[in-house]
Design an enzyme around this catalytic site. Structure first.
Site, mmCIF file in Angstrom:
data_model
loop_
_atom_site.group_PDB
_atom_site.id
_atom_site.type_symbol
_atom_site.label_atom_id
_atom_site.label_comp_id
_atom_site.label_asym_id
_atom_site.label_seq_id
_atom_site.Cartn_x
_atom_site.Cartn_y
_atom_site.Cartn_z
ATOM 1 N N GLY A 60 6.890 39.389 50.104
ATOM 2 C CA GLY A 60 6.818 38.194 50.952
ATOM 3 C C GLY A 60 5.886 38.382 52.139
ATOM 4 N N ALA A 61 6.027 37.487 53.141
ATOM 5 C CA ALA A 61 5.083 37.429 54.278
ATOM 6 C C ALA A 61 3.670 37.323 53.698
ATOM 7 C CB ALA A 61 5.239 38.631 55.203
ATOM 8 N N HIS A 66 -2.237 38.440 48.733
ATOM 9 C CA HIS A 66 -1.200 38.199 47.723
ATOM 10 C C HIS A 66 -1.600 37.031 46.814
ATOM 11 C CE1 HIS A 66 1.426 39.895 51.065
ATOM 12 N NE2 HIS A 66 1.757 40.679 50.062
ATOM 13 N N GLN A 90 12.410 51.473 49.388
ATOM 14 C CA GLN A 90 11.069 52.047 49.573
ATOM 15 C C GLN A 90 10.717 52.225 51.047
ATOM 16 O OE1 GLN A 90 9.246 48.596 47.426
ATOM 17 N NE2 GLN A 90 7.633 48.772 48.954
ATOM 18 N N GLY A 176 -2.217 44.807 43.656
ATOM 19 C CA GLY A 176 -3.457 44.876 44.416
ATOM 20 C C GLY A 176 -3.988 46.295 44.536
ATOM 21 N N GLU A 177 -5.308 46.395 44.547
ATOM 22 C CA GLU A 177 -5.932 47.707 44.777
ATOM 23 C C GLU A 177 -5.764 48.158 46.221
ATOM 24 O OE1 GLU A 177 -9.974 47.640 43.462
ATOM 25 O OE2 GLU A 177 -9.398 47.619 41.352
ATOM 26 N N ASP A 179 -3.085 48.806 47.595
ATOM 27 C CA ASP A 179 -2.127 49.915 47.447
ATOM 28 C C ASP A 179 -2.540 50.705 46.209
ATOM 29 O OD1 ASP A 179 0.164 49.144 49.509
ATOM 30 O OD2 ASP A 179 -0.532 47.322 48.555
HETATM 31 P P1 AMP Z 1 3.464 43.797 49.343
HETATM 32 O O1 AMP Z 1 4.041 42.459 49.607
HETATM 33 O O2 AMP Z 1 2.829 44.438 50.526
HETATM 34 O O3 AMP Z 1 4.400 44.702 48.584
HETATM 35 O O4 AMP Z 1 2.248 43.542 48.344
HETATM 36 C C1 AMP Z 1 2.436 42.871 47.126
HETATM 37 C C2 AMP Z 1 1.201 43.015 46.293
HETATM 38 O O5 AMP Z 1 0.088 42.451 46.993
HETATM 39 C C3 AMP Z 1 0.825 44.478 46.017
HETATM 40 O O6 AMP Z 1 0.388 44.591 44.677
HETATM 41 C C4 AMP Z 1 -0.286 44.729 46.999
HETATM 42 O O7 AMP Z 1 -1.179 45.747 46.586
HETATM 43 C C5 AMP Z 1 -0.965 43.380 47.018
HETATM 44 N N1 AMP Z 1 -1.764 43.210 48.232
HETATM 45 C C6 AMP Z 1 -1.351 43.376 49.509
HETATM 46 N N2 AMP Z 1 -2.374 43.188 50.361
HETATM 47 C C7 AMP Z 1 -3.467 42.893 49.596
HETATM 48 C C8 AMP Z 1 -4.839 42.609 49.892
HETATM 49 N N3 AMP Z 1 -5.310 42.588 51.128
HETATM 50 N N4 AMP Z 1 -5.671 42.353 48.857
HETATM 51 C C9 AMP Z 1 -5.207 42.378 47.570
HETATM 52 N N5 AMP Z 1 -3.928 42.640 47.223
HETATM 53 C C10 AMP Z 1 -3.065 42.902 48.226
#
Ligand code: AMP
Length: 312
Positions: A60-61, A66, A90, A176-177, A179
């Site tokens: 989220g957020a 995303h 995590q 996403g790349e 991470d």
């Molecule tokens: P999170 O909500 O931070 O767990 O991220 C969810 C997904 O969004 C993960 O696969 C992240 O790698 C991806 N993600 C987060 N930030 C970015 C970004 N700036 N560009 C592309 N993918 C992202």
């Protein structure tokens, strides 16, 4: 129990434009489900109709990074399911689980606008019922880089992603790349456990000044926000040096030194094999990944870029 599903108009919450995924079509509702039973009922209907499904796990957020993954998902499958779950396992005990930014109504509206078909937003007890005891660990990949500073982080990620994959049974899941280590860990676990799903990566989406978008960027003070893009800048400068033949260790050391001089508290700067994440030494002979993690104040930033040797 379909009664727990919540319908939200697909378009009109953020703007009056119709969904990007279906230009010109009549806006449809996006549904939020909170139980495994409801998720599986949706999934079964799509399977019956011969429709392919993509999963996009998130905490989220949501930001444009995303939402770019929804577009990637729609390139692979007919239906896009986004999960929203701030996964406590995590986060380390001193990390920001309690304060992690949360905006579920805003997230659902953004997902509707981006063309997602379904939101899976389970409660904690739905994911971790009393007595939950299983953990997925990939020690050789998970204890390095981000995992060295965040013990158990990737065990928590691997376990929750495995659950989400088995719950949704998507044809493809998109990560996403940004991470990068997480993406490789998930690719590895899917291969190792023979999970019948394709893993797709999405490019890093950045702010205009180069800062990789992150839900945690809201923690940055105005002064830190000005410094933050220099992480990307430093990693990018390293790729230029590497492509000209500088050794991996020297480049990483120079990158660390520069970041520290700029006011970052550096966790790691590393040049790694892009497939295995194993350390590289000497000048690069093929593609490499340059990765960095550093704090500005209390905010931990991560980023990565590709490096290639200069063509001769
Ligand atoms: P999170 O909500 O931070 O767990 O991220 C969810 C997904 O969004 C993960 O696969 C992240 O790698 C991806 N993600 C987060 N930030 C970015 C970004 N700036 N560009 C592309 N993918 C992202």
């Amino acid at each position: 129990m379909p009664g727990s599903a919540i319908g939200v108009p697909r378009a009109g919450l953020l703007s009056s434009r119709p969904s990007r995924s279906s230009p010109g079509s009549v806006p449809q509702a996006i549904t939020t489900v909170r139980t495994l039973q409801d998720l599986r009922a949706r999934r079964a209907k799509w399977r019956q109709d011969g429709e392919t499904v993509a999963l996009i796990p998130t905490m989220g957020a949501l930001h444009a990074g995303h939402l770019s993954l929804i577009a990637v998902a729609k390139g692979h499958a007919k239906r896009a399911v986004a999960s929203i779950f701030v996964n406590p396992t995590q986060f380390g005990p001193a990390e920001d689980f309690v304060h992690y930014p949360r905006d579920e109504p805003g997230d659902i509206a953004k997902l509707a606008e981006a063309g997602a078909d379904l939101v899976f937003a389970p409660e904690l007890a739905e994911m971790y019922p009393p007595g939950f005891a299983t953990q997925i660990c990939l020690p050789s990949l998970a204890n390095d880089l981000c995992g060295a500073a965040r013990p158990n982080h990737f065990d928590g990620v691997a376990t929750v992603v495995t659950k989400l994959l088995l719950q949704t049974m998507p044809d493809v899941a998109v990560f996403g790349e940004k991470d990068y280590q997480q993406l490789l860990i998930i690719k590895r676990l899917v291969r190792d456990l023979d999970l019948p799903v394709k893993i797709a990566g999405g490019a890093i989406i950045r702010e205009a000044d180069g800062l990789a978008m992150s839900s945690r960027n809201v923690y940055l003070s105005p002064a830190e926000r000005k410094t933050a893009p220099l992480l990307f800048q430093t990693l990018s400068d390293m790729t230029a040096e590497l492509s000209l033949g500088e050794g991996c260790d020297a480049a990483a050391e120079a990158g660390r030194f520069r970041l520290e001089a700029l006011g970052f508290r550096v966790d790691y700067v590393a040049v790694r094999d892009p497939e295995t994440l194993l350390p590289l030494t000497g000048p690069i002979l093929g593609p490499a990944r340059v990765l960095g993690a550093a704090y500005l104040g209390r905010t931990r930033l991560i980023d990565n870029v590709t490096a290639e040797p200069k063509a001769r």
